[in-house]
Design a protein around this motif. Structure first.
Motif: not given
Length: 131
Positions: A54-69
């Protein structure tokens, strides 16, 4: 002067799934990583192998905080999401294009094409019967 190969990356496509909009970039596997995969790959081993690329993704938590890949964060995703991610990752590694979008409605059959059955050149067959 030597050749330095660039590391190949893949951008996984999730269009046509319930995860449309998800963007994930992964590295290609090394040959050693590939041959080290167990013959009977389990969901767990595939998820862990994916997480290592994994290099990168655009997943965020429910509060809009980016989830680190990170590999640890991959393991916190729902099983159903990881299943689709791993399928798309394996498709990319195997050179399979993204699934086609739902197609156009079925049309009518193509018109029949007639093919001439007589020779266009060369000797003509002898159609006379011996007497």
């Amino acid at each position: 002067m030597g050749f330095v190969p660039k590391k190949k990356t893949y951008t996984l496509d999730f269009s046509g799934t319930e995860f449309a909009g998800l963007e994930i970039t992964v590295n290609d596997m090394t040959t050693d990583e590939l041959i080290s995969m167990p013959d009977a790959a389990t969901h767990e081993s595939l998820v862990k192998a994916f997480a290592g690329q994994l290099v990168s993704w655009n997943i965020e938590s429910e509060d809009g905080t980016p989830v680190q890949p990170t590999p640890a964060n991959v393991l916190t995703l729902d099983r159903s999401l990881n299943k689709v991610i791993v399928e798309r990752w394996l498709d990319a590694l195997n050179g399979v294009d993204a699934p086609l979008q739902p197609g156009s409605p079925s049309g009518g059959p193509s018109p029949a094409v007639t093919i001439p059955m007589e020779p266009l050149s060369g000797p003509q067959p002898n159609t006379s019967e011996p007497a």
